[in-house]
Scaffold this active site. Sequence first.
Site, PDB file in Angstrom:
ATOM      1  N   VAL A  16      73.214 -35.386  36.243  1.00  0.00           N
ATOM      2  CA  VAL A  16      72.176 -36.348  35.833  1.00  0.00           C
ATOM      3  C   VAL A  16      71.020 -35.627  35.133  1.00  0.00           C
ATOM      4  O   VAL A  16      70.590 -36.033  34.044  1.00  0.00           O
ATOM      5  CB  VAL A  16      71.658 -37.143  37.056  1.00  0.00           C
ATOM      6  CG1 VAL A  16      70.536 -38.093  36.638  1.00  0.00           C
ATOM      7  CG2 VAL A  16      72.797 -37.928  37.705  1.00  0.00           C
ATOM      8  N   LYS A 206      72.132 -47.295  49.902  1.00  0.00           N
ATOM      9  CA  LYS A 206      71.760 -48.259  48.861  1.00  0.00           C
ATOM     10  C   LYS A 206      71.449 -49.626  49.487  1.00  0.00           C
ATOM     11  O   LYS A 206      70.509 -50.311  49.069  1.00  0.00           O
ATOM     12  CB  LYS A 206      72.878 -48.365  47.830  1.00  0.00           C
ATOM     13  CG  LYS A 206      73.058 -47.059  47.032  1.00  0.00           C
ATOM     14  CD  LYS A 206      74.380 -47.025  46.291  1.00  0.00           C
ATOM     15  CE  LYS A 206      74.536 -45.737  45.487  1.00  0.00           C
ATOM     16  NZ  LYS A 206      75.910 -45.529  44.975  1.00  0.00           N
TER      17      LYS A 206
END
Length: 429
Positions: A16, A206
């Site tokens: 990332v 999440k």
Amino acid sequence: MRTRPLKVALLGCGVVGSEVARIMTTHADDLANRIGAPVELAGIAVRRPDRVRAGVPAELVTTDATALVKRGDIDVVIEVIGGIEPARGLITTAFEHGASVVSANKALVAADGAALHAAAEAHGADLYYEAAVAGAIPLVRPLRESLAGDKVNRVLGIVNGTTNFILDKMDSTGAGYSEALDEATALGYAEADPTADVEGFDAAAKAAILAGIAFHTRVTIDDVHREGLTEVTAADIASAKRMGCTVKLLAICERAADGASVTARVHPAMIPLTHPLASVREAYNAVFVESDAAGQLMFYGPGAGGAPTASAVLGDLVAVCRNKLAGATGPGESAYTRLPVSPMGEVVTRYHISLDVADKPGVLAQVATIFAEHGVSIDTVRQQGKDGEASLVVVTHRAADAALSSTVGALRELDTVRGVASIMRVEGE
Ligand code: HSE
């Protein structure tokens, strides 16, 4: 436009981070125009400089992340290291030295989000983490800002791409779990150690973040009931198909009907093929949000990967930089409802139970009596017998998870029940 640049420190330069660095360089002019000032990458902290990817400016690389965040001239710290420490200490130090933070760290936010928000607020800084949930898919900002005037009652979705890839393979090819995991590993979806994905930790983090934002309360990963997909068999998938369903690893966050509590859970579940989540294939993510005024919203897209996750990081970077220039901060933690998180036993849903039983008179009546005694109403029963044994599939109406657990406990005590082959919740109807 302001000519003095806003300075950005990047912590972590893996899949990332290297995409963030690349896009910051290639899109520098557009970013400057959108923000109203240039953004300059002032330093990149990495653990192993020898592993830095091609294209990352070598002169900016350092191994001293603490010194970088303590420099005093850094406006925004982007944290893409992951894990609890050293990320937590570095983020806290960044706030203390006047920087705002953009993070992709679901584990940290799900474990300690309240303390991080408090630290940000104490220092007049921003903490943004769109990339922590479902990669490129905008979810945090829509829940936090676009739906801030509505009342969200339910968030239901596929938030882990690796497990969706595995279940999709099992469904489309008839493969078993291990075979599908091997393919996910070979194609680079699953990590060498796939525990966080297949045991549901990633999805649970999440779910905790989504539940907290959706219901304006505090939910940590420890509040989330978690079951992974390692026990899902090819037989479960085949059974789901016979019911016109498929199996997905779902994250489900719900406000109780009386509004007095919430629940958050991650587990495999059967969903009807007619449900939009059933058509989410391969490593894609999708999340349904149900609210009073908006009704049903669906968010769909790539939930992982360098460039998609970098897209979410850069969106946050632009927002945080705009706030800095305006001398303001964006929305912080909203946890005013203080709703308690109820245990899994209080969750109400439907169940698909597969039993191996003796095929003789009275067995079905015995089994049905156990369900009745525990207040669990049967919707359908399917039996297939062979050589004195039978496979019995019972689908229930909605019942509390605790009632279903005690039903199954009592069924296991029956001599005529040879085994409980599987129990799976049925969602999305
Ligand atoms: N490993 C995650 C997934 C991506 O498979 O979806 C990062 O959260």
